[in-house]
Design an enzyme around this catalytic site. Structure first.
Site, PDB file in Angstrom:
ATOM      1  N   GLY A   1      44.356  44.317  20.635  1.00  0.00           N
ATOM      2  CA  GLY A   1      44.350  44.013  22.058  1.00  0.00           C
ATOM      3  C   GLY A   1      44.780  42.606  22.408  1.00  0.00           C
ATOM      4  O   GLY A   1      44.701  42.217  23.574  1.00  0.00           O
ATOM      5  N   GLN A   2      45.240  41.825  21.436  1.00  0.00           N
ATOM      6  CA  GLN A   2      45.703  40.479  21.749  1.00  0.00           C
ATOM      7  C   GLN A   2      47.020  40.568  22.515  1.00  0.00           C
ATOM      8  O   GLN A   2      47.959  41.219  22.058  1.00  0.00           O
ATOM      9  CB  GLN A   2      45.881  39.645  20.476  1.00  0.00           C
ATOM     10  CG  GLN A   2      46.225  38.201  20.764  1.00  0.00           C
ATOM     11  CD  GLN A   2      46.335  37.341  19.513  1.00  0.00           C
ATOM     12  OE1 GLN A   2      46.269  37.831  18.381  1.00  0.00           O
ATOM     13  NE2 GLN A   2      46.505  36.050  19.707  1.00  0.00           N
TER      14      GLN A   2
ATOM     15  N   HIS B   1      42.334  32.477  21.398  1.00  0.00           N
ATOM     16  CA  HIS B   1      41.389  32.368  22.506  1.00  0.00           C
ATOM     17  C   HIS B   1      40.182  33.251  22.246  1.00  0.00           C
ATOM     18  O   HIS B   1      40.306  34.360  21.755  1.00  0.00           O
ATOM     19  CB  HIS B   1      42.029  32.707  23.854  1.00  0.00           C
ATOM     20  CG  HIS B   1      42.694  34.043  23.937  1.00  0.00           C
ATOM     21  ND1 HIS B   1      43.880  34.345  23.305  1.00  0.00           N
ATOM     22  CD2 HIS B   1      42.330  35.161  24.600  1.00  0.00           C
ATOM     23  CE1 HIS B   1      44.224  35.594  23.583  1.00  0.00           C
ATOM     24  NE2 HIS B   1      43.291  36.109  24.364  1.00  0.00           N
TER      25      HIS B   1
END
Length: 118
Positions: A97-98, A104
């Site tokens: 899901g990056q 971050h």
């Protein structure tokens, strides 16, 4: 690792070229509210230097991941969610899901979290 990349959204936020709702700044990290929050508190904690993901930062052995986790804890206290609980998520790779390839941590809280996530 490069210090910054001109094509990286988060590098541009760090440089002040793209506006963000900054909640905390330190020497090595910046934290700002997510533009698409998934919880009442949804803050991104990022390093000022560009690392593509958590694995790259961990391999550098700079203590940066420790600092991100520490800052997330301070933000959670300031946001009033430390006592009730919060989630800190690092997505690494597109299959996880990056979508922005600058390390971050997502600090999420203010509502119940289900398990398993995803």
């Amino acid at each position: 690792m490069s210090v910054s990349r001109p094509d990286c959204l988060f590098c541009r936020i760090v440089a002040g070229e793209v506006p963000a709702d900054v909640v905390r700044e330190g020497e090595r990290v910046v934290a700002f509210r997510d533009v698409n929050p998934q919880a009442p508190t949804h803050v991104l904690v990022i390093p000022r230097d560009h690392y593509p993901d958590a694995a790259a930062a961990g391999a550098a052995r700079s203590g940066l991941l420790d600092e991100i986790v520490r800052e997330a804890g301070e933000i959670a206290r300031a946001e009033g969610i430390a006592e009730t609980g919060y989630r800190l998520v690092f997505n690494t790779g597109s299959a996880a899901g990056q979508t922005v390839f600058h390390l971050h941590g997502h600090l999420l809280g203010g509502r119940g979290m289900e398990w398993p996530p995803g």
